[in-house]
Design an enzyme around this catalytic site. Sequence first.
Site, PDB file in Angstrom:
ATOM      1  N   CYS A  69       0.821  -1.210   0.000  1.00 15.89           N
ATOM      2  CA  CYS A  69       0.000   0.000   0.000  1.00 15.89           C
ATOM      3  C   CYS A  69       0.852   1.257   0.000  1.00 15.89           C
ATOM      4  O   CYS A  69       0.514   2.258  -0.635  1.00 15.89           O
ATOM      5  CB  CYS A  69      -0.944   0.002   1.186  1.00 15.89           C
ATOM      6  SG  CYS A  69      -0.117  -0.135   2.793  1.00 15.89           S
ATOM      7  N   HIS A 362      -2.117   0.570   7.120  1.00 15.44           N
ATOM      8  CA  HIS A 362      -2.397   0.791   5.704  1.00 15.44           C
ATOM      9  C   HIS A 362      -2.066   2.231   5.341  1.00 15.44           C
ATOM     10  O   HIS A 362      -2.159   3.134   6.181  1.00 15.44           O
ATOM     11  CB  HIS A 362      -3.889   0.511   5.445  1.00 15.44           C
ATOM     12  CG  HIS A 362      -4.265   0.427   4.004  1.00 15.44           C
ATOM     13  ND1 HIS A 362      -3.573  -0.294   3.069  1.00 15.44           N
ATOM     14  CD2 HIS A 362      -5.301   0.999   3.317  1.00 15.44           C
ATOM     15  CE1 HIS A 362      -4.171  -0.201   1.889  1.00 15.44           C
ATOM     16  NE2 HIS A 362      -5.206   0.595   2.010  1.00 15.44           N
ATOM     17  N   ASN A 383      -8.260   4.628  -2.355  1.00 17.98           N
ATOM     18  CA  ASN A 383      -7.659   3.403  -1.843  1.00 17.98           C
ATOM     19  C   ASN A 383      -6.974   2.658  -2.986  1.00 17.98           C
ATOM     20  O   ASN A 383      -7.061   3.065  -4.152  1.00 17.98           O
ATOM     21  CB  ASN A 383      -8.733   2.535  -1.178  1.00 17.98           C
ATOM     22  CG  ASN A 383      -8.144   1.571  -0.159  1.00 17.98           C
ATOM     23  OD1 ASN A 383      -6.931   1.434  -0.043  1.00 17.98           O
ATOM     24  ND2 ASN A 383      -9.001   0.897   0.584  1.00 17.98           N
TER      25      ASN A 383
END
Length: 438
Positions: A69, A362, A383
């Site tokens: 991520c 994250h 995202n």
Amino acid sequence: MTVISDQEIADFSADFNTNSKNQVASRAARRSGLLEASFNDRVSERLNHVFSTELDVDGVTDQKHSGRCWEFATLNVLRHYFGKQNKVKDFTFSQAYNFFWDKIERANAFYDAMIRLADRQLNDREVQSWLAFAGEDGGLWSMAINLVKKYGVVPSYAMPESFNSNNTTGLIDSLARKERKDAIALRKLVSEGSSQDELEKAKKHFLNEVYRMVSVALGEPPKKFDLEYRDDDKKYHLERDLTPREFVQKYFKDFKFDDYVVLSNCPNHEFNKLYHMPLYDNVDGGDQIKFLNVPIEYLAQAAVAQLKSGDAVIFGNDVLKQMERKTGYLDTELYQTDKLFGVDTKMSKADRLATGEGFATHDMTLVGVDEDHGHIRKWKVENSWGDKYGHKGFYEMSQPWFEDYVYDVVVRKEFLTDEQVKLAEGPAIDLKPWDNIG
């Protein structure tokens, strides 16, 4: 230790059955699961996909089953910049390329640490922290920028995703096992009085094997590529034989990498201090991984200012808390499990960090914010889980969620106070590998 008696168990059962609502809650929870039974659909009233400030962002990326991520978020910021400068919204960079070099550089840092710490017991806390970190694919903005500065970037078509970049479990497990075995060998060489040259020879041999493993899993990275795209005005562009470094030097010459600061909000550590995490220093000779710890309002203020300037904001967060993938909602009132159980589990942010309940799991990107006369209502989040979740891959985050579960934002120095700029440019306090700073 005291034994739980039969009488105590009988008392517990009697207390449970005293309130008929407990049986209703139990039936609902057993039928549909705890989260679904406690889901609060009223949050949709404030998370409505409308924002007062919103960047013009195209589709989202998808990290699949990997912990990349931080690389996706970093490259998303760079692709937004490239897209704005060159009028091409749908251009993407190869995460596999930078992931390749991350594995090489991180193995190098690991071997250096094992040599440096070879005189300590194997169960030493710092040694164990490094051994636990071996092979991992999680990381941070500053780590990704170290890789970009040294190795450049390439378009996604120059080194596309593969099974092993999308599903990293097999690779990181193999790397962790190898690096831990190599650690034993390096420690033995040190204990036998081997020279520095002998240690470097062994380390080079191990790195060569790591390179082989990563090349088998991901393919070798390209040394040159042709930059080819059609911009938003349908104009065709072609530039041949660019190296990854040349690409960054030419197309990101005005992107001031060193102007960015990581503002953290970790109230279990003293505010207005600059901290350094040596465990995360992934590139020898690269920038140290630092965080300026400040109250949460400064993170919000700086993030809003950067969004209004037209640039996205990377932020680290605990995404699995009070989040639903289907709707893309991030709200502190989303799952009301405490009401379902009839208990109170709410903790302060400092206590969550101190006990390990809180942790940044994250990285995502802020691409919009909704304000009402300076009051922040919600945020738009890009995202990297594909477009099947949330609102075509974008999530909505309430301000209370930001305050509770956001641990850092990456912003330019111009959005800091003068005092914060001085702190960010000053000496840093080294943290132990086990210190939880979000």
